[in-house]
Design an enzyme around this catalytic site. Structure first.
Site: not given
Length: 303
Positions: A47, A167, A192, A196
């Site tokens: 997705s 990100s 997170y 990154k």
């Protein structure tokens, strides 16, 4: 204007930035059929950005492997892609990128040249979670698994391109002294962003190690995807009118995979341009810290 959009973040990362910048891109687009006869591998392709990336590569002629954690849940994705791009070739591959043993099994089954390896799989658990090998899950998914898969596919990537989806949140974090989050209170969004930051920091080292294979990191801006909605529902609700579509977020990934000649390797990209890797002095790493995290991650990945 491009620099102003980038530094002010909010307009640059939204559909506003994409709309303004893309006006100068038509002559920069990859040629139709530029990936005909080539193979691409996209992780986290069920997705969102992964699916949009797979579609973009397929429209340029690539045969695309959709790497997902659960193949049984990818049936709708495959059907939609085949309906939208009926002449394309898609293969659904099952592999949990955070599981290093699964990565080894998966890599052993891939044969032939791979033109584009796109590391898109991502997670943001609310609580500290470990991979099957005992590594913190964001580190395992965003760094260790991609490093190992890239290393195992090195013979397949001689003329290929490796792209890691990162990100803009990494701008808020330095390289962590505790990459596994073993010694401090866990915060999912911070873990997170730290993983990154590691992706971006080690990209020049990975590019040098893999030369002449092309390596890049790119961030998609703020795109409306199931991952963003599930992980940051409040942020999604607040910014929804300004979020990019997955296709807009995936644009630079597809461009990096297909544009000719290949762009400079080892760089960090957003909206088809290289970007600074630091805006804050406190996030800048020393050579010693970079060497330490590179050594740790390669060892932890079993390289």
């Amino acid at each position: 204007m491009d620099t102003l959009l980038d530094r002010t973040v909010i307009p640059g990362y939204t559909r506003i930035g994409y709309g303004l910048r893309s006006r100068s891109w038509p002559s920069d687009d990859p040629a139709p059929g530029s990936l005909a006869g080539k193979t691409a591998v996209v992780t986290g392709a069920r997705s969102g950005l992964g699916k949009a990336t797979a579609a973009g590569l397929a429209r340029l002629g690539a045969a695309v492997h959709l790497v997902v954690r659960d193949a049984s849940r990818a049936a709708d994705t495959l059907a939609e892609l085949q309906r939208d791009i009926p002449d394309a070739t898609f293969v659904v591959d099952e592999c949990d990128i955070s599981d290093l043993d699964a990565v080894r099994r998966y890599a052993a089954g891939l044969t032939g040249p791979i033109h584009a390896l796109v590391h898109n799989a991502g997670v943001m658990p609310a609580r500290r979670t470990e991979s099957p090998q005992g590594h913190e899950l964001t580190l395992a998914t965003h760094v260790l698994g991609p490093l190992l898969l890239t290393e195992l596919l090195r013979p397949n990537l001689t003329d290929g391109r490796v792209i890691l989806i990162t990100s803009g949140g990494m701008y808020t974090q330095p390289l962590p002294a505790d990459p596994e989050y073993r010694d401090e209170p866990y915060r999912g969004a911070t873990a997170y962003a730290r993983s990154k930051r590691i992706q971006v920091a080690v990209t020049p080292l990975l590019a040098a190690d893999l030369a002449p294979t092309f390596v890049a990191t790119t961030h998609p801006g703020w795109s409306e995807t199931p991952g963003l909605t599930d992980s940051l529902p409040g942020f999604t609700k607040l910014t929804k009118p300004f979020l990019r579509t997955p296709e807009e977020g995936a644009d630079t990934t597809v461009w990096l995979a297909a544009t000719q000649p290949a762009p400079p390797t080892g760089k960090f990209w957003h909206d088809r341009r290289t970007r600074p890797t630091h805006y804050l002095k406190r996030t800048q790493e020393s050579p010693e810290a970079l060497d330490a995290i590179w050594t740790y991650c390669r060892r932890a990945a079993g390289i």
